[in-house]
Scaffold this active site. Structure first.
Site, PDB file in Angstrom:
ATOM      1  N   CYS A  48       0.845  -1.207   0.000  1.00 57.71           N
ATOM      2  CA  CYS A  48       0.000   0.000   0.000  1.00 57.71           C
ATOM      3  C   CYS A  48       0.873   1.248   0.000  1.00 57.71           C
ATOM      4  O   CYS A  48       1.643   1.476   0.939  1.00 57.71           O
ATOM      5  CB  CYS A  48      -0.962  -0.086   1.179  1.00 57.71           C
ATOM      6  SG  CYS A  48      -1.395   1.428   2.001  1.00 57.71           S
ATOM      7  N   CYS A  51       0.689   3.863   2.831  1.00 58.14           N
ATOM      8  CA  CYS A  51       1.177   3.320   4.108  1.00 58.14           C
ATOM      9  C   CYS A  51       2.650   3.658   4.278  1.00 58.14           C
ATOM     10  O   CYS A  51       3.118   3.974   5.365  1.00 58.14           O
ATOM     11  CB  CYS A  51       0.999   1.804   4.151  1.00 58.14           C
ATOM     12  SG  CYS A  51      -0.723   1.279   4.000  1.00 58.14           S
TER      13      CYS A  51
END
Lengths: 152, 84, 445
Positions: A48, A51
């Site tokens: 991700c 993230c």
């Protein structure tokens, strides 16, 4: 030799499945332990993009407010734990990581996107939720943390 | 209004109806498909992007635009060259 | 809990210096102020993709094309993409005339010289030499409520051609981003200024010794031309509409459906293409400049799917295109990426394409019959099948850099859609196959 190896592998699998089965319990325990503290619960994965951007900020928040009863707890949702570990080698987390490869915790929290984060007050109640991590929301998140740490 | 014109008009309205119904079925059907946000590990890979190699695609578009009678489809129609 | 920043390795600073140079160059070319960006954000945020490709047809055209594209993702997920393309083309391309049992002589487009074509050979004009520079910029940003908006522009210049374009696109995500609907609009303005001017359609090619007056001639002085011209330049306008649906099927599979409509209006001829006018014995009497309709409307339906197997990815797409020139085409494109050890991969590629002829396509005109309103002998508007087979090898070079090599073979089979070849033409191959090789090196950093 083969027998020994397969026993070893089997016990590894058993331990791994035990760990998976207990990801929810693990979180429950971590939250119980953190009672009386403000908790920033963060769901992340190695794949991700945002993230990646959130990790330095999470480390900074943990360092800045841990003296004010604040704590970051993160839940990793990678199906493959080695991917998560590789990510952590590049971007070390200065907060605890709970592995949730089956997405049990994620499902319970009904995540709407990645990353997702929840702010939990000192009474253990979820008071706000955020989806995604973008730079211009940082100060807003930090203000929320400050407000909650000031509460009894 | 002539019968033929009426027919055309009816055809148009029924076509719009069919299109709307198809769109609704498609969208409601689509809502049962897909993954949860935490299950995107494979889809998030660069190589799973629909146009995974944009420069290859741009070069190919240029070649085929100048050598064949069709262009575009994936994105806008291409062009911007004399291409002899 | 060490938060000490390690000193930057020399390699890294080299990369930064190179990136900075490239960013400045790219931005300078596109008129963006790079230094302002540099102050607020390090250049390390830029990602560069570069490619060098050579396209080479056996006995015909060769082209080299270089692309450099820079992408920067800003704080709030806005993405800026800047791209510069340079290409150069040399070699011979079919001028539209048919082969003959004797040597044929043509005048070069500028009218200044002649070129000869051997007996029994497809006439190729080898006077083409062209270079093109293209620059484009695209800005994409998320909006509230799962909308994403994008806007871009491009500019392209060849010595005889200018193209300006702008586009915009809006997309909305539904169902936890598993479904995306999008709509886009692109506009383009193209101006062509062919060497020697715009020929009066369906008038004969003139020869170097025929000096004509009253034509447009940039050079001044001697009005030498190989055609009766009606203008120096002409232009066309293009409107493209694109509607798309993207759907995630499951953890391994995604599909996309697009419908696009394109309308082009204006000068659509290829100013350099001819048609042979033959007599009953198949012998060429003269060459006429082609004439295509002044507008074209195209519809394209495109479907694509990607499937992630355990260690490989299949990318399959299909396109159907149809237009009001009555061209129908089908394209099937397959890529299969197989991961080898350590993120290396090989990717075989197959593409198959087939098209039917435009209704005004004809390989030649016949003396004595009425000249049609529209006619072109450009083989690219005729019945044709093509296929491409290729392979790509990619490898990571560490710290976000990667390299890839691609080699492809492209084959065109133009086909006769039912034209008989009278007299000596029976001996000529009017539908010559074309073979080409595509070689490419890509580097990302």
């Amino acid at each position: 030799m083969v027998v020994f190896r397969s026993i070893f592998v089997l016990s590894l699998i058993f331990m791994a499945s035990l760990a998976q089965a207990n990801s929810m319990t693990e979180l429950d325990n971590a939250l119980k332990e953190a009672k009386g503290q403000v908790v920033y619960l963060d769901f992340w994965a190695s794949w991700c993009g945002p993230c990646r951007k959130s990790f330095p900020w999470l480390n900074a928040m943990q360092a800045k407010y841990q003296a004010q009863n604040f704590k970051v707890i993160s839940v990793n949702v990678d199906t493959d734990r080695s991917a998560a570990e590789k990510f952590l080698q590049a971007l070390p987390a200065h907060f605890s990581v709970i592995y949730d490869p089956k997405g049990k915790i994620a499902r319970k929290f009904k995540l709407k996107g990645m990353p997702s984060s929840y702010l939990i007050n000192k009474q253990g109640e979820v008071v706000s939720a955020h989806v995604g991590f973008i730079d211009n929301k940082k100060s807003q998140y930090e203000n929320e943390i400050i407000q909650l740490t000031k509460q009894k | 209004m002539s019968k033929a014109k009426q027919m055309i008009k009816m055809n148009k309205t029924s076509m719009i109806k069919v299109a709307t119904v198809t769109a609704v079925i498609l969208l409601s059907g689509c809502s049962s498909l897909g993954v949860e946000p935490w299950q995107r590990d494979l889809l998030a890979k660069d190589e799973m992007a629909l146009t995974a190699a944009p420069l290859d695609a741009a070069l190919d578009d240029h070649i085929y635009f100048s050598k064949e009678a069709s262009s575009g489809g994936r994105g806008f129609g291409g062009g911007g060259c004399g291409c002899n | 809990m060490q938060l000490i920043q390690s000193p930057m390795p020399a390699q890294n600073s080299n990369k930064k210096a190179l990136k900075s140079l490239l960013t400045t160059a790219t931005c300078a070319l596109l008129g963006v102020n790079a230094s302002v960006e540099a102050n607020t954000n390090p250049l390390a945020d830029w990602k560069f993709d570069t490619a060098l490709m050579v396209y080479s047809e056996v006995n015909r055209v060769s082209a080299a094309e270089a692309i450099i594209a820079g992408t920067k993702t800003f704080k709030n997920d806005e993405i800026l993409n800047l791209k510069v393309t340079l290409d150069a083309l040399t070699g011979a391309s079919a001028n539209g005339a048919v082969g003959q049992p004797n040597v044929q002589t043509f005048t070069s487009p500028s009218g200044g010289s002649n070129y000869r074509v051997d007996a029994n050979k497809t006439p190729l004009d080898d006077t083409f030499k062209d270079t093109r520079a293209q620059a484009s910029a695209q800005w994409t940003q998320p909006l509230a409520n799962n909308y994403t908006w994008s806007v871009g522009g491009n500019f392209s210049k060849e010595f005889d051609y200018l193209s300006l374009g702008a586009n915009t696109n809006i997309a909305k995500d539904f169902n936890k981003k598993n479904t995306t609907l999008s709509a886009g609009l692109a506009l383009a303005y193209d101006q062509i200024k062919p060497s020697g001017g715009i020929a009066d359609p369906l008038t004969p090619m003139l020869f170097g010794n025929e000096v004509i007056s009253g034509t447009y001639d940039d050079e001044g002085g001697e009005n030498r031309s190989n055609k009766v011209t009606i203008a120096n330049s002409d232009n066309k306008n293009t409107v493209d509409l694109l509607f798309g649906l993207t759907q995630v099927i499951n953890r391994r599979m995604i599909v996309q459906f697009n419908y696009s409509f394109s309308h082009i209006n204006g000068y659509l001829n290829d100013p350099y293409k001819l048609l042979s006018v033959i007599n009953n014995n198949g012998l060429t009497q003269q060459y006429l400049y082609e004439n295509r309709p002044g507008s074209r409307s195209k519809h394209a339906f495109f479907a694509q799917t990607k499937y992630h197997f355990a260690h490989s990815i299949l990318d399959a797409s299909y396109r159907y295109m149809t237009d009001d020139w009555h061209i129908h085409s089908h394209t099937v494109d397959l890529h299969y990426r197989m991961n080898l050890s350590q993120d290396n991969y090989i990717e075989p590629h197959i593409r198959y394409y087939t098209q039917t002829a435009a209704d005004f396509y004809q390989p030649f005109l016949q003396e004595g019959s009425t000249v049609p309103e529209f006619a072109s002998a450009d083989y690219r508007l005729g019945d044709m099948d093509t296929y491409t087979v290729g392979i790509k090898y990619g490898m990571p070079l560490g710290s976000g850099k990667s390299m890839a090599f691609r080699l492809e073979y492209y084959h065109q089979t133009p086909k006769n859609s039912g034209f008989s070849q009278p007299g000596v033409l029976a001996e000529q191959n009017l539908y010559e196959n074309i073979d080409a090789v595509i070689a490419q090196v890509s580097y990302s950093f």
